[in-house]
Design a protein around this motif. Structure first.
Motif, mmCIF file in Angstrom:
data_model
loop_
_atom_site.group_PDB
_atom_site.id
_atom_site.type_symbol
_atom_site.label_atom_id
_atom_site.label_comp_id
_atom_site.label_asym_id
_atom_site.label_seq_id
_atom_site.Cartn_x
_atom_site.Cartn_y
_atom_site.Cartn_z
ATOM 1 N N UNK A 192 0.812 -1.219 0.000
ATOM 2 C CA UNK A 192 0.000 0.000 0.000
ATOM 3 C C UNK A 192 0.842 1.265 0.000
ATOM 4 N N UNK A 193 2.015 1.192 0.608
ATOM 5 C CA UNK A 193 2.859 2.391 0.684
ATOM 6 C C UNK A 193 3.448 2.775 -0.669
ATOM 7 N N UNK A 194 3.531 1.833 -1.592
ATOM 8 C CA UNK A 194 4.109 2.131 -2.911
ATOM 9 C C UNK A 194 3.080 2.082 -4.030
ATOM 10 N N UNK A 195 1.850 1.723 -3.722
ATOM 11 C CA UNK A 195 0.828 1.507 -4.755
ATOM 12 C C UNK A 195 0.609 2.737 -5.629
ATOM 13 N N UNK A 196 0.306 3.872 -5.034
ATOM 14 C CA UNK A 196 -0.017 5.072 -5.811
ATOM 15 C C UNK A 196 1.128 5.492 -6.725
ATOM 16 N N UNK A 197 2.321 5.470 -6.184
ATOM 17 C CA UNK A 197 3.486 5.877 -6.969
ATOM 18 C C UNK A 197 3.708 4.941 -8.159
ATOM 19 N N UNK B 12 4.919 0.231 -17.741
ATOM 20 C CA UNK B 12 3.874 -0.796 -17.749
ATOM 21 C C UNK B 12 4.289 -2.028 -16.950
ATOM 22 N N UNK B 13 5.581 -2.312 -16.899
ATOM 23 C CA UNK B 13 6.066 -3.445 -16.110
ATOM 24 C C UNK B 13 5.802 -3.204 -14.628
ATOM 25 N N UNK B 14 6.063 -2.012 -14.183
ATOM 26 C CA UNK B 14 5.857 -1.654 -12.778
ATOM 27 C C UNK B 14 4.387 -1.767 -12.391
ATOM 28 N N UNK B 15 3.513 -1.272 -13.231
ATOM 29 C CA UNK B 15 2.083 -1.350 -12.920
ATOM 30 C C UNK B 15 1.575 -2.789 -12.965
ATOM 31 N N UNK B 16 2.063 -3.592 -13.891
ATOM 32 C CA UNK B 16 1.591 -4.981 -13.960
ATOM 33 C C UNK B 16 2.091 -5.791 -12.761
ATOM 34 N N UNK B 17 3.312 -5.526 -12.317
ATOM 35 C CA UNK B 17 3.823 -6.216 -11.124
ATOM 36 C C UNK B 17 3.010 -5.811 -9.904
ATOM 37 N N UNK B 18 2.678 -4.545 -9.788
ATOM 38 C CA UNK B 18 1.881 -4.057 -8.667
ATOM 39 C C UNK B 18 0.499 -4.708 -8.660
ATOM 40 N N UNK B 19 -0.110 -4.825 -9.830
ATOM 41 C CA UNK B 19 -1.414 -5.483 -9.921
ATOM 42 C C UNK B 19 -1.313 -6.969 -9.570
ATOM 43 N N UNK B 20 -0.255 -7.624 -10.039
ATOM 44 C CA UNK B 20 -0.059 -9.046 -9.716
ATOM 45 C C UNK B 20 0.142 -9.233 -8.217
ATOM 46 N N UNK B 21 0.895 -8.345 -7.600
ATOM 47 C CA UNK B 21 1.101 -8.422 -6.157
ATOM 48 C C UNK B 21 -0.223 -8.226 -5.417
ATOM 49 N N UNK B 22 -1.067 -7.341 -5.914
ATOM 50 C CA UNK B 22 -2.370 -7.124 -5.305
ATOM 51 C C UNK B 22 -3.234 -8.385 -5.349
ATOM 52 N N UNK B 23 -3.173 -9.096 -6.467
ATOM 53 C CA UNK B 23 -3.920 -10.348 -6.589
ATOM 54 C C UNK B 23 -3.385 -11.410 -5.625
ATOM 55 N N UNK C 48 7.343 -11.666 -2.671
ATOM 56 C CA UNK C 48 8.715 -11.166 -2.516
ATOM 57 C C UNK C 48 9.521 -11.348 -3.792
ATOM 58 N N UNK C 49 9.262 -12.407 -4.523
ATOM 59 C CA UNK C 49 9.961 -12.656 -5.783
ATOM 60 C C UNK C 49 9.630 -11.569 -6.802
ATOM 61 N N UNK C 50 8.355 -11.186 -6.860
ATOM 62 C CA UNK C 50 7.967 -10.090 -7.753
ATOM 63 C C UNK C 50 8.617 -8.783 -7.307
ATOM 64 N N UNK C 51 8.681 -8.572 -6.013
ATOM 65 C CA UNK C 51 9.314 -7.353 -5.498
ATOM 66 C C UNK C 51 10.797 -7.325 -5.863
ATOM 67 N N UNK C 52 11.425 -8.474 -5.820
ATOM 68 C CA UNK C 52 12.850 -8.557 -6.158
ATOM 69 C C UNK C 52 13.085 -8.212 -7.621
ATOM 70 N N UNK C 53 12.123 -8.524 -8.492
ATOM 71 C CA UNK C 53 12.290 -8.170 -9.898
ATOM 72 C C UNK C 53 12.288 -6.663 -10.083
ATOM 73 N N UNK C 54 11.615 -5.962 -9.187
ATOM 74 C CA UNK C 54 11.585 -4.499 -9.276
ATOM 75 C C UNK C 54 12.899 -3.880 -8.806
ATOM 76 N N UNK C 55 13.590 -4.577 -7.906
ATOM 77 C CA UNK C 55 14.857 -4.071 -7.385
ATOM 78 C C UNK C 55 16.027 -4.384 -8.303
ATOM 79 N N UNK C 56 15.856 -5.374 -9.169
ATOM 80 C CA UNK C 56 16.948 -5.782 -10.059
ATOM 81 C C UNK C 56 17.182 -4.698 -11.104
ATOM 82 N N UNK C 57 18.446 -4.479 -11.480
ATOM 83 C CA UNK C 57 18.730 -3.476 -12.505
ATOM 84 C C UNK C 57 18.107 -3.881 -13.837
#
Length: 107
Positions: A34-39, A46-57, A95-104
């Motif tokens: 929730x703390x990062x959802x709006x941003x 589009x990758x960032x938004x799709x990962x966020x939606x997948x995490x929500x599910x 957490x795996x999806x979150x890690x993909x966001x942290x990867x360069x």
């Protein structure tokens, strides 16, 4: 008026306070999401938004599983080993999806 004892001013010690590590993991994960959802949803990536939606599910399914198991188990919250594994899988997937966001990003 008699002087107050030092113990009278102390906060009472919590007795019998218990929490489920599964509920705590879900709570902390929801808080982080929730703390990062709006941003993330406002970004043009589009990758960032799709990962966020997948995490929500994932969070929605995780919470539904926990709620249904709590109803079945009652207040004891003795989850079966298979349910514990399933909740651990939801946590791992999130957490795996979150890690993909942290990867360069390559590009």
């Amino acid at each position: 008026m008699p002087p107050k004892c030092a113990q009278d001013n102390m906060v009472p010690e919590a007795q019998g306070l218990k929490y489920s590590k599964f509920e705590m993991a879900l709570f902390l994960t929801q808080l982080a999401w929730r703390s990062t959802y709006d941003e993330r949803m406002a970004s043009q990536d589009s990758n960032l938004t799709s990962v966020t939606e997948a995490q929500g599910q994932i969070l929605k399914r995780w919470k539904a599983l926990m709620d249904s198991e709590k109803e079945l188990a009652g207040k004891e919250e003795n989850f079966s080993p298979s349910v514990k594994r399933e909740m651990a899988v939801y946590e791992w997937r999130y957490k795996r999806l979150e890690a993909t966001m942290d990867a360069p990003q390559k590009g």
